[in-house]
Design an enzyme around this catalytic site. Structure first.
Site, PDB file in Angstrom:
ATOM      1  N   HIS A  85     -35.914  -3.831 -25.614  1.00 47.41           N
ATOM      2  CA  HIS A  85     -36.104  -2.554 -24.930  1.00 47.41           C
ATOM      3  C   HIS A  85     -37.175  -2.726 -23.867  1.00 47.41           C
ATOM      4  CE1 HIS A  85     -36.324   1.767 -24.291  1.00 47.41           C
ATOM      5  NE2 HIS A  85     -37.624   1.588 -24.177  1.00 47.41           N
ATOM      6  N   SER A 188     -41.067   8.067 -29.696  1.00 52.68           N
ATOM      7  CA  SER A 188     -39.802   8.387 -29.030  1.00 52.68           C
ATOM      8  C   SER A 188     -38.940   7.119 -28.901  1.00 52.68           C
ATOM      9  CB  SER A 188     -40.116   8.970 -27.645  1.00 52.68           C
ATOM     10  OG  SER A 188     -38.982   9.034 -26.846  1.00 52.68           O
ATOM     11  N   LYS A 192     -35.512   5.781 -31.719  1.00 50.50           N
ATOM     12  CA  LYS A 192     -34.153   5.429 -31.287  1.00 50.50           C
ATOM     13  C   LYS A 192     -33.825   3.986 -31.649  1.00 50.50           C
ATOM     14  CE  LYS A 192     -35.410   7.149 -27.360  1.00 50.50           C
ATOM     15  NZ  LYS A 192     -35.729   7.800 -26.110  1.00 50.50           N
TER      16      LYS A 192
HETATM   17  N1  URA Z   1     -38.824   6.460 -22.924  1.00 49.55           N
HETATM   18  C1  URA Z   1     -38.507   7.148 -24.034  1.00 49.55           C
HETATM   19  O1  URA Z   1     -37.444   6.963 -24.603  1.00 49.55           O
HETATM   20  N2  URA Z   1     -39.404   8.026 -24.493  1.00 49.55           N
HETATM   21  C2  URA Z   1     -40.587   8.269 -23.917  1.00 49.55           C
HETATM   22  O2  URA Z   1     -41.346   9.076 -24.394  1.00 49.55           O
HETATM   23  C3  URA Z   1     -40.893   7.558 -22.749  1.00 49.55           C
HETATM   24  C4  URA Z   1     -39.989   6.645 -22.287  1.00 49.55           C
END
Ligand code: URA
Length: 428
Positions: A85, A188, A192
């Site tokens: 990522h 965040s 994911k």
């Molecule tokens: N990307 C994300 O998925 N969340 C964030 O808070 C910042 C960047």
């Protein structure tokens, strides 16, 4: 027993207190279900921006966001799963050559990606410029592709069910000045990635003018928080801090970046894109427990074979001509000298103004729009030499893009020392 109501939770955090596990579970669950109102969650997010969260609070917040939706499970695949990522940068097309390369090394690469917002492009926007290519595929098809030894990599949109609390919260943070918080960004991103079901993860945390985080200290703090969250959740996680003061490679824009990625897979391409692709690939194969040199797999064409089958598996035609913008204009150097600065943010804004990015969630991007860079910092230039070609379907966008590029570039007399791409490594 701590109070389970929105106002007590907001005021506890506002006054610098720690939230209990029950309070975090309650507020994230309540927000997902509409019991906690948007304005209450916005106030809590602002309190977190100002007061922070402890490691325990951040881990619990992440777990609550994962629990708000479905968690994918790739156990039982014949190959180890590993993902990458990036926190996002200008010209950052690395996922495109990297995913098929690591798949060709023997790993399974499940990449749930996003669309771009603002000056950084989204991986899905880039791949969608390939005729026929589809971002939306089911979890069962994803599993089939990952299990197929001739493919092994999938880049697709995260379904609505993956960490829905984060989707709602991110949209709220975007319009309430509450994006810039290490615990909120870390939870965040990691909610994911953990929900996506990968066993190992390499994070590319960008530092510099074109990145979210402008300072190395800020990026290191975010990287450490994400490595801790991944490790605590049983995902082997490593973070690299990499420079994003100048754009990666020589293109910023969707189809332009696909073309550059294909050059890398064919054994060419800009040296910084090749270097970062191989650096990340080495980390990924090591985390996956594979003993193989990605440079050989790139050089002998196996990565390109996987790219072609990966594009076909999602309906795309790897041989189709890529879309081109209707208008181009060349920007030339006004004087002789050395390019001493090419600011990533300025180039990102130019590409965005040309139509490569979107100003609002859901708006349409131009596949062919963007900026080609004919010189990079350290290169000697002579007056009249092309510095950039801008591409767009909308000629009225050109003056704004040229203004951003004019501010982004400096031609000086002095020599510039090459700056390293890799700044630090955090993790096991
Ligand atoms: N990307 C994300 O998925 N969340 C964030 O808070 C910042 C960047």
């Amino acid at each position: 027993m701590t109070a389970l109501d929105a106002i007590s939770i907001i005021t506890t955090k506002r006054d610098g207190g720690e939230l209990s596990d029950e309070q975090i579970d309650w507020v994230v669950h309540g927000f997902t279900n509409g019991v906690v109102a948007d304005e209450q969650m916005s106030a809590l997010a602002m309190a977190v921006v100002l007061r922070g969260m402890t490691r325990r609070e951040t881990a619990r917040w992440t777990a609550a966001m994962i629990a708000s939706g479905q968690r994918l499970d790739f156990t039982g695949l014949p190959r180890p799963t590993v993902d990458k990522h990036s926190t996002g940068g200008v010209g950052d097309k690395i996922t495109l050559p990297l995913s098929p390369l690591v798949a060709a090394c023997g790993a399974a690469v499940p990449q749930l990606s996003g669309r771009g917002l603002g000056h950084t492009g989204g991986t899905l926007d880039k791949l969608e410029s390939i005729p026929g290519w589809q971002a939306d595929i089911s979890a069962s098809r994803m599993r089939e592709i990952l299990a197929d030894p001739a493919i092994g990599a999938v880049v697709c949109a995260a379904g609505a069910d993956l960490a829905p609390a984060d989707k709602r919260l991110y949209a709220l943070r975007d319009v309430t000045g509450t994006v810039e918080s290490v615990p909120l960004i870390a939870s965040s991103i990691m909610s994911k990635k953990i929900a996506e079901g990968t066993s190992a993860l390499v994070l590319d945390v960008k530092v510099g003018s074109g990145a979210f985080l402008k300072t190395e200290d800020g990026a290191r703090e975010l990287a450490t928080a994400m490595v801790e969250l991944g490790t605590d959740a049983g995902v082997r996680t490593v973070a690299l801090l990499t420079a994003m003061d100048t754009p990666l490679g020589r293109t910023a824009g969707n189809a332009l970046e696909v073309a550059e990625s294909v050059e890398v897979l064919a054994g060419g391409g800009p040296s910084d894109v090749v270097e970062l692709t191989l650096t990340l690939a080495r980390e990924m194969v090591a985390l996956a427990g594979l003993d193989i040199d990605p440079a050989e797999v790139l050089a002998d064409g196996r990565a390109m074979d996987h790219w072609r089958s990966m594009i076909r598996a999602q309906g795309g035609d790897p041989d189709a001509a890529l879309p081109r913008a209707r208008h181009t204009e060349i920007v030339r150097a006004e004087r002789d000298g050395t390019m001493t600065r090419l600011d990533a943010m300025g180039v990102g804004i130019a590409a965005w103004r040309l139509g490569a990015g979107r100003a609002r969630q859901g708006s349409v991007v131009q596949a062919g729009a963007g900026v080609e860079m004919h010189a990079k910092p350290g290169d000697s230039v002579i007056a009249g030499q092309p510095l950039f070609t801008v591409h767009t379907d909308t000629t009225e966008a050109i003056p704004g893009a040229l203004a951003a590029l004019g501010d982004a570039v400096t031609i000086g007399a002095e020599k510039v020392a090459a700056t390293p791409l890799l700044l630090d490594r955090i993790g096991i």
